[in-house]
Design a protein around this motif. Structure first.
Motif, PDB file in Angstrom:
ATOM      1  N   TRP A 130     -27.838  -1.720 -26.514  1.00  0.00           N
ATOM      2  CA  TRP A 130     -26.808  -2.732 -26.299  1.00  0.00           C
ATOM      3  C   TRP A 130     -27.380  -4.016 -25.700  1.00  0.00           C
ATOM      4  N   ALA A 131     -28.590  -3.955 -25.161  1.00  0.00           N
ATOM      5  CA  ALA A 131     -29.189  -5.116 -24.497  1.00  0.00           C
ATOM      6  C   ALA A 131     -29.298  -6.356 -25.391  1.00  0.00           C
ATOM      7  N   PRO A 132     -29.757  -6.250 -26.649  1.00  0.00           N
ATOM      8  CA  PRO A 132     -29.897  -7.478 -27.452  1.00  0.00           C
ATOM      9  C   PRO A 132     -28.574  -8.169 -27.748  1.00  0.00           C
ATOM     10  N   TYR A 133     -27.506  -7.401 -27.873  1.00  0.00           N
ATOM     11  CA  TYR A 133     -26.195  -7.984 -28.191  1.00  0.00           C
ATOM     12  C   TYR A 133     -25.600  -8.654 -26.949  1.00  0.00           C
ATOM     13  N   ASP A 134     -25.724  -7.997 -25.799  1.00  0.00           N
ATOM     14  CA  ASP A 134     -25.291  -8.623 -24.552  1.00  0.00           C
ATOM     15  C   ASP A 134     -26.133  -9.865 -24.262  1.00  0.00           C
ATOM     16  N   GLY A 135     -27.431  -9.778 -24.573  1.00  0.00           N
ATOM     17  CA  GLY A 135     -28.322 -10.910 -24.363  1.00  0.00           C
ATOM     18  C   GLY A 135     -27.945 -12.099 -25.221  1.00  0.00           C
ATOM     19  N   TRP A 136     -27.589 -11.839 -26.478  1.00  0.00           N
ATOM     20  CA  TRP A 136     -27.177 -12.935 -27.368  1.00  0.00           C
ATOM     21  C   TRP A 136     -25.901 -13.578 -26.859  1.00  0.00           C
ATOM     22  N   LEU A 137     -24.944 -12.768 -26.432  1.00  0.00           N
ATOM     23  CA  LEU A 137     -23.680 -13.306 -25.915  1.00  0.00           C
ATOM     24  C   LEU A 137     -23.939 -14.199 -24.694  1.00  0.00           C
ATOM     25  N   ALA A 138     -24.778 -13.720 -23.778  1.00  0.00           N
ATOM     26  CA  ALA A 138     -25.064 -14.492 -22.567  1.00  0.00           C
ATOM     27  C   ALA A 138     -25.827 -15.772 -22.889  1.00  0.00           C
ATOM     28  N   ALA A 139     -26.814 -15.673 -23.772  1.00  0.00           N
ATOM     29  CA  ALA A 139     -27.646 -16.833 -24.102  1.00  0.00           C
ATOM     30  C   ALA A 139     -26.856 -17.934 -24.801  1.00  0.00           C
ATOM     31  N   GLY A 170     -23.554 -18.481 -24.255  1.00  0.00           N
ATOM     32  CA  GLY A 170     -22.381 -18.827 -23.479  1.00  0.00           C
ATOM     33  C   GLY A 170     -21.103 -18.138 -23.922  1.00  0.00           C
ATOM     34  N   LYS A 171     -21.249 -16.970 -24.535  1.00  0.00           N
ATOM     35  CA  LYS A 171     -20.081 -16.232 -25.011  1.00  0.00           C
ATOM     36  C   LYS A 171     -19.604 -15.270 -23.927  1.00  0.00           C
ATOM     37  N   ARG A 172     -18.348 -14.948 -23.967  1.00  0.00           N
ATOM     38  CA  ARG A 172     -17.770 -14.097 -22.931  1.00  0.00           C
ATOM     39  C   ARG A 172     -18.183 -12.633 -23.108  1.00  0.00           C
ATOM     40  N   PRO A 173     -18.221 -11.885 -22.038  1.00  0.00           N
ATOM     41  CA  PRO A 173     -18.418 -10.428 -22.139  1.00  0.00           C
ATOM     42  C   PRO A 173     -17.118  -9.773 -22.594  1.00  0.00           C
ATOM     43  N   ALA A 174     -17.163  -8.476 -22.820  1.00  0.00           N
ATOM     44  CA  ALA A 174     -15.961  -7.745 -23.242  1.00  0.00           C
ATOM     45  C   ALA A 174     -14.891  -7.817 -22.154  1.00  0.00           C
ATOM     46  N   ARG A 175     -13.643  -7.983 -22.588  1.00  0.00           N
ATOM     47  CA  ARG A 175     -12.513  -8.026 -21.667  1.00  0.00           C
ATOM     48  C   ARG A 175     -11.899  -6.646 -21.525  1.00  0.00           C
ATOM     49  N   TRP A 176     -10.948  -6.533 -20.600  1.00  0.00           N
ATOM     50  CA  TRP A 176     -10.361  -5.236 -20.273  1.00  0.00           C
ATOM     51  C   TRP A 176      -9.748  -4.573 -21.495  1.00  0.00           C
ATOM     52  N   TRP A 177      -9.114  -5.371 -22.365  1.00  0.00           N
ATOM     53  CA  TRP A 177      -8.436  -4.772 -23.511  1.00  0.00           C
ATOM     54  C   TRP A 177      -9.429  -4.240 -24.543  1.00  0.00           C
ATOM     55  N   GLU A 178     -10.616  -4.819 -24.617  1.00  0.00           N
ATOM     56  CA  GLU A 178     -11.646  -4.292 -25.507  1.00  0.00           C
ATOM     57  C   GLU A 178     -12.203  -2.979 -24.956  1.00  0.00           C
ATOM     58  N   HIS A 179     -12.362  -2.922 -23.637  1.00  0.00           N
ATOM     59  CA  HIS A 179     -12.748  -1.652 -23.012  1.00  0.00           C
ATOM     60  C   HIS A 179     -11.661  -0.598 -23.232  1.00  0.00           C
ATOM     61  N   ILE A 234     -19.109 -13.254 -41.502  1.00  0.00           N
ATOM     62  CA  ILE A 234     -19.619 -13.031 -40.146  1.00  0.00           C
ATOM     63  C   ILE A 234     -20.778 -13.977 -39.857  1.00  0.00           C
ATOM     64  N   ILE A 235     -21.628 -14.190 -40.850  1.00  0.00           N
ATOM     65  CA  ILE A 235     -22.750 -15.119 -40.701  1.00  0.00           C
ATOM     66  C   ILE A 235     -22.235 -16.526 -40.401  1.00  0.00           C
ATOM     67  N   ALA A 236     -21.156 -16.910 -41.060  1.00  0.00           N
ATOM     68  CA  ALA A 236     -20.662 -18.287 -40.969  1.00  0.00           C
ATOM     69  C   ALA A 236     -19.841 -18.569 -39.722  1.00  0.00           C
ATOM     70  N   SER A 237     -19.400 -17.537 -39.023  1.00  0.00           N
ATOM     71  CA  SER A 237     -18.472 -17.727 -37.914  1.00  0.00           C
ATOM     72  C   SER A 237     -19.038 -17.208 -36.605  1.00  0.00           C
ATOM     73  N   ASP A 238     -19.156 -18.098 -35.609  1.00  0.00           N
ATOM     74  CA  ASP A 238     -19.585 -17.663 -34.283  1.00  0.00           C
ATOM     75  C   ASP A 238     -18.603 -16.660 -33.697  1.00  0.00           C
TER      76      ASP A 238
END
Length: 227
Positions: A159-168, A170-179, A104-108
């Motif tokens: 959940w804020a720090p994880y959403d913040g990391w994704l946004a910072a 350029g990673k996508r938010p959760a998609r419909w299938w993850e919800h 997990i450390i090695a893979s974005d």
């Protein structure tokens, strides 16, 4: 009869929550290991996850105190009742204890997947607490209501720090299938597992889940009065 059914419901509810809170803070130890290795200079992210971990530990102790005040041990529920357990099993195809932290450390891709899983789990937890605060059986227990109000207050910062990391990054938010997976896991617990547990004989634990945390157990016991 009504009183026994109410007690049974609260026993199951508290047992599922104390399991998930313990699972939460022990799993976050591994997340912290990954973040400290990936981004040792990102002190804000590390501090936010450390707070998340501390809150989960606090919530565990609140439920432990609730059981102690009632003079009973939690029911021995397992990872089948763990939201994060099921989410990790589905998304990573392995149990949470089998996750390869170094991979997990090695893979974005792996790390951002983990961030989305944690974020969705925490948001689900917040919505569930809002429902429980209005539940007529839960509202009869003043201590339990106090616990859930504290969790409701703490949860948005989780959940804020994880959403913040994704946004910072350029990673996508959760998609419909993850919800949809999150909804499936919650529905599976609510409509299948909880009713089965309600009518089944479930033994009580004989010890506390944090028995192997000697340094933390030496700390002063958490007091609900302090809140």
């Amino acid at each position: 009869m009504v009183g026994r059914l109410r007690t049974r419901y609260l026993d199951l509810l508290g047992s599922i929550y104390i399991y998930n809170e313990h699972r939460g803070y022990t799993a976050l130890d591994r997340v912290l290991e990954a973040v400290r290795a990936r981004a040792p200079d990102d002190r804000a992210l590390i501090a936010a996850i450390e707070k998340h971990r501390a809150d989960e530990r606090k919530h565990y102790l609140m439920f432990r105190r609730w059981f102690e005040m009632r003079g009973v041990m939690p029911l021995a529920v397992d990872r089948a009742c763990g939201h994060i357990d099921r989410f990790v099993e589905i998304m990573f195809r392995r149990h949470i204890d089998e996750l390869d932290t170094q991979a997990i450390i090695a893979s974005d891709d792996q790390f951002e997947k983990l961030c989305r899983v944690i974020s969705l789990t925490e948001q689900r937890g917040y919505r569930q607490v809002e429902i429980l605060l209005r539940h007529p059986i839960v509202r009869r227990d003043r201590v339990l209501i106090k616990i859930f109000r504290i969790i409701e207050r703490d949860e948005p910062s989780h959940w804020a720090p994880y959403d913040g990391w994704l946004a910072a990054h350029g990673k996508r938010p959760a998609r419909w299938w993850e919800h949809a997976i999150d909804t499936f896991i919650h529905s599976e617990l609510l409509f299948l597992k909880l009713p089965l547990l309600f009518v089944s004989r479930v033994a009580r634990r004989t010890d506390w889940a944090d028995r192997d945390d000697p340094a933390e157990r030496l700390a002063s016991p958490f007091s609900l009065a302090a809140e």
